[in-house]
Write a protein that holds these residues in place. Structure first.
Motif, PDB file in Angstrom:
ATOM      1  N   LEU A 150       0.933  -1.222   0.122  1.00  0.00           N
ATOM      2  CA  LEU A 150       0.007   0.071  -0.069  1.00  0.00           C
ATOM      3  C   LEU A 150       0.715   1.252   0.027  1.00  0.00           C
ATOM      4  CD1 LEU A 150      -3.034  -0.910   2.421  1.00  0.00           C
ATOM      5  CD2 LEU A 150      -2.810  -0.853  -0.183  1.00  0.00           C
ATOM      6  N   LEU A 151       1.822   1.023   0.821  1.00  0.00           N
ATOM      7  CA  LEU A 151       2.931   2.293   0.652  1.00  0.00           C
ATOM      8  C   LEU A 151       3.526   2.740  -0.544  1.00  0.00           C
ATOM      9  CD1 LEU A 151       4.296   4.604   2.228  1.00  0.00           C
ATOM     10  CD2 LEU A 151       6.159   2.903   2.616  1.00  0.00           C
ATOM     11  N   ALA A 152       4.005   1.453  -1.298  1.00  0.00           N
ATOM     12  CA  ALA A 152       4.473   1.552  -2.592  1.00  0.00           C
ATOM     13  C   ALA A 152       3.622   2.068  -3.766  1.00  0.00           C
ATOM     14  CB  ALA A 152       5.192   0.253  -2.986  1.00  0.00           C
ATOM     15  N   ALA A 153       2.281   1.446  -3.541  1.00  0.00           N
ATOM     16  CA  ALA A 153       1.324   2.076  -4.666  1.00  0.00           C
ATOM     17  C   ALA A 153       0.958   3.400  -4.328  1.00  0.00           C
ATOM     18  CB  ALA A 153       0.122   1.129  -4.415  1.00  0.00           C
ATOM     19  N   GLY A 154       0.661   3.861  -3.129  1.00  0.00           N
ATOM     20  CA  GLY A 154       0.494   5.321  -2.874  1.00  0.00           C
ATOM     21  C   GLY A 154       1.449   6.152  -3.286  1.00  0.00           C
ATOM     22  N   ILE A 155       2.646   6.104  -3.180  1.00  0.00           N
ATOM     23  CA  ILE A 155       3.731   6.744  -3.439  1.00  0.00           C
ATOM     24  C   ILE A 155       3.864   6.902  -5.001  1.00  0.00           C
ATOM     25  CG2 ILE A 155       6.191   7.158  -3.528  1.00  0.00           C
ATOM     26  CD1 ILE A 155       6.299   6.115  -0.836  1.00  0.00           C
ATOM     27  N   PHE A 156       3.781   5.777  -5.761  1.00  0.00           N
ATOM     28  CA  PHE A 156       3.908   5.682  -7.297  1.00  0.00           C
ATOM     29  C   PHE A 156       2.633   6.377  -7.727  1.00  0.00           C
ATOM     30  CE2 PHE A 156       3.786   3.632 -11.357  1.00  0.00           C
ATOM     31  CZ  PHE A 156       5.048   3.726 -11.543  1.00  0.00           C
ATOM     32  N   TYR A 157       1.330   5.882  -7.173  1.00  0.00           N
ATOM     33  CA  TYR A 157       0.214   6.545  -8.012  1.00  0.00           C
ATOM     34  C   TYR A 157       0.084   8.132  -7.287  1.00  0.00           C
ATOM     35  CZ  TYR A 157      -1.136   2.222  -9.974  1.00  0.00           C
ATOM     36  OH  TYR A 157      -1.010   1.029 -10.411  1.00  0.00           O
ATOM     37  N   GLY A 158       0.478   8.527  -6.240  1.00  0.00           N
ATOM     38  CA  GLY A 158       0.659   9.719  -5.606  1.00  0.00           C
ATOM     39  C   GLY A 158       1.219  10.483  -6.311  1.00  0.00           C
ATOM     40  N   ALA A 159       2.502   9.977  -6.824  1.00  0.00           N
ATOM     41  CA  ALA A 159       3.356  10.797  -7.693  1.00  0.00           C
ATOM     42  C   ALA A 159       2.585  11.136  -9.120  1.00  0.00           C
ATOM     43  CB  ALA A 159       4.809  10.172  -8.024  1.00  0.00           C
ATOM     44  N   ALA A 160       1.955  10.304  -9.697  1.00  0.00           N
ATOM     45  CA  ALA A 160       1.139  10.557 -10.858  1.00  0.00           C
ATOM     46  C   ALA A 160       0.044  11.626 -10.857  1.00  0.00           C
ATOM     47  CB  ALA A 160       0.606   9.244 -11.476  1.00  0.00           C
ATOM     48  N   VAL A 161      -0.778  11.384  -9.621  1.00  0.00           N
ATOM     49  CA  VAL A 161      -1.841  12.347  -9.404  1.00  0.00           C
ATOM     50  C   VAL A 161      -0.975  13.862  -9.322  1.00  0.00           C
ATOM     51  CG1 VAL A 161      -3.432  13.218  -7.631  1.00  0.00           C
ATOM     52  CG2 VAL A 161      -3.258  10.572  -8.333  1.00  0.00           C
ATOM     53  N   ALA A 162      -0.092  13.634  -8.378  1.00  0.00           N
ATOM     54  CA  ALA A 162       0.599  15.050  -8.148  1.00  0.00           C
ATOM     55  C   ALA A 162       1.016  15.810  -9.619  1.00  0.00           C
ATOM     56  CB  ALA A 162       1.937  15.008  -7.283  1.00  0.00           C
TER      57      ALA A 162
END
Length: 152
Positions: free
Chosen positions: A50-62
Motif C-alpha cells: 500500500l505504501l509503494a502503490a500510494g507513492i507511485f500513484y500519488g506521484a502521478a496524481v501530483a
C-alpha cells in the motif's frame, strides 16, 4: 480562417499545445525511470504494498494536478475566476483520482488484466473522464454565484 492573423494565432496555439505535449513526454521519460529505480529495491527490503502503490500513484496524481492547475493559471488567465477554478481543481482532481483508480483496477480485474488495446483504451478513458469531470465541476463551482449553494 479569415485573415493571416487568424492563421498565425492558430499556429501559435498549435505550437504551444505541441510544445506542452513534448515537454510532458520528456518529463515523463525522465521521471518514470526515476520512480522505477526508487522502487527497484533488493529483495531483502520489504516495503508494504500500500505504501509503494500510494507513492507511485500519488506521484502521478501530483503531476496531473500540478500540470492542470499550471495550465489553467497560465493559459486561461484572461478569463474571470481562473484562480478560483484552479483552486477547485487542486481539490477535485485528487478526489476524482480516488474514485477513478478503484474503478479502473476493478475493470482491469474483470478483464483478467488484459493488455488488449481496447481494454487499455477503456481504462485510459475511465481515468481521463474522471479528470475532465473534475475540471468541469471545478469551473462550475468557481462560477457559481457567491452565497448560493452548490447544486449540480
Amino acid at each position: 480562417m479569415d485573415t493571416i492573423d487568424d492563421a498565425i494565432a492558430t499556429a501559435d496555439r498549435t505550437g504551444v499545445l505541441l510544445g506542452g505535449a513534448a515537454g510532458f513526454a520528456l518529463i515523463t521519460m525522465v521521471v518514470h525511470p526515476l520512480l522505477v529505480a526508487l522502487f527497484d529495491l533488493p529483495r531483502s527490503v520489504k516495503v508494504p504494498i500500500l505504501l509503494a502503490a500510494g507513492i507511485f500513484y500519488g506521484a502521478a496524481v501530483a503531476f496531473a494536478v500540478t500540470g492542470s492547475v499550471a495550465a489553467v493559471r497560465i493559459r486561461l488567465r484572461h478569463l474571470p475566476y481562473t484562480g478560483n477554478t484552479a483552486n477547485a481543481m487542486a481539490v477535485l482532481i485528487p478526489a476524482a483520482a480516488l474514485v477513478a483508480a478503484p474503478l479502473t483496477v476493478g475493470f482491469a480485474r474483470l478483464t483478467g488484466y488484459s493488455t488488449s488495446p481496447w481494454v487499455v483504451l477503456t481504462e485510459c478513458a475511465l481515468v481521463v473522464a474522471a479528470h475532465i469531470g473534475a475540471v468541469l465541476l471545478a469551473r462550475r463551482w468557481a462560477l457559481r454565484e457567491p452565497g448560493t449553494s452548490f447544486a449540480i
